[in-house]
Design an enzyme around this catalytic site. Sequence first.
Site, PDB file in Angstrom:
ATOM      1  N   HIS A   1       0.864  -1.182   0.000  1.00  0.00           N
ATOM      2  CA  HIS A   1       0.000   0.000   0.000  1.00  0.00           C
ATOM      3  C   HIS A   1       0.897   1.227   0.000  1.00  0.00           C
ATOM      4  CE1 HIS A   1      -3.800   2.197   0.784  1.00  0.00           C
ATOM      5  NE2 HIS A   1      -2.941   3.093   1.256  1.00  0.00           N
ATOM      6  N   CYS A   2       0.695   2.101  -0.973  1.00  0.00           N
ATOM      7  CA  CYS A   2       1.555   3.280  -1.106  1.00  0.00           C
ATOM      8  C   CYS A   2       0.807   4.541  -0.669  1.00  0.00           C
ATOM      9  CB  CYS A   2       2.027   3.436  -2.552  1.00  0.00           C
ATOM     10  SG  CYS A   2       3.054   4.903  -2.806  1.00  0.00           S
ATOM     11  N   PRO A   3       1.227   5.179   0.423  1.00  0.00           N
ATOM     12  CA  PRO A   3       0.547   6.403   0.861  1.00  0.00           C
ATOM     13  C   PRO A   3       0.726   7.568  -0.107  1.00  0.00           C
ATOM     14  CG  PRO A   3       2.521   6.012   2.179  1.00  0.00           C
ATOM     15  CD  PRO A   3       2.324   4.790   1.336  1.00  0.00           C
TER      16      PRO A   3
ATOM     17  N   ASN B   1      -2.018   7.056  -2.220  1.00  0.00           N
ATOM     18  CA  ASN B   1      -3.212   6.810  -1.414  1.00  0.00           C
ATOM     19  C   ASN B   1      -4.018   5.626  -1.957  1.00  0.00           C
ATOM     20  OD1 ASN B   1      -4.645   7.441   0.885  1.00  0.00           O
ATOM     21  ND2 ASN B   1      -6.022   8.868  -0.132  1.00  0.00           N
TER      22      ASN B   1
END
Length: 233
Positions: A135-137, A140
């Site tokens: 999951h890449c912030p 998002n």
Amino acid sequence: MGFKQCCTSCLIKVGKVTKRSCGSALIVFIFGFIALFVVYFQLDVHEFYQEKDDEQGLIAQYVIFYLLLANGMFNYLAAMHADPGFVDQPKLNNMLKSVANYENFNPCPSCDIKRPENVHHCSWCNKCVVNLDHHCPWINNCVGYNNFRYFALFLMYSCLLSMFLIGNTIPILIDKGAGNVRGTVLATLICSIMVFLTLLPFNLFVWDNIIKDRQFIDLLKERKKIMEQKKKI
């Protein structure tokens, strides 16, 4: 609902809001960098090449800059908005109805759907994703089967753009001197160096995974197994 359950529910909701806010803040941060680079190009680069009376050089600079920027932005927005490969039980049943022994697959401990080994659960999104990488912030969103190529290309074009801007600002600083340029030139150079040094190892890591056909989450699993084996010794 008891006091403990109520507190737990509130903490979960706060955690979700914090995660979304963190992702949104990072997106705003990226668009701030883009705005700085565009302002720098429209003011400083345009002025520099006009003073040199080099129209062809200016056109070449504009073409390269906006091609890299457009490709980077397209892949960034595509990675952000694409469905990374979210699945639920009906969708997974339809995808894997021809797979032998599907009924014997292990259920996800979080959402309780039967899934093959290439489907993993994302704790941020609370959904299972096909070929989940992580999951890449910064986007998002999860990076999975449907948007991994966009994510990898975004990293590549961002790295190339930062390299181009570093090579672009240095001649202006040498020609005019650091004390005779706008703050946008120095800011662009510093930000470009930061972006390049940050993204270069990520690019190497991601493209190495692509060549070796593996996901980041697989490396984490391997590391977890090694740590468990060491504990047993």
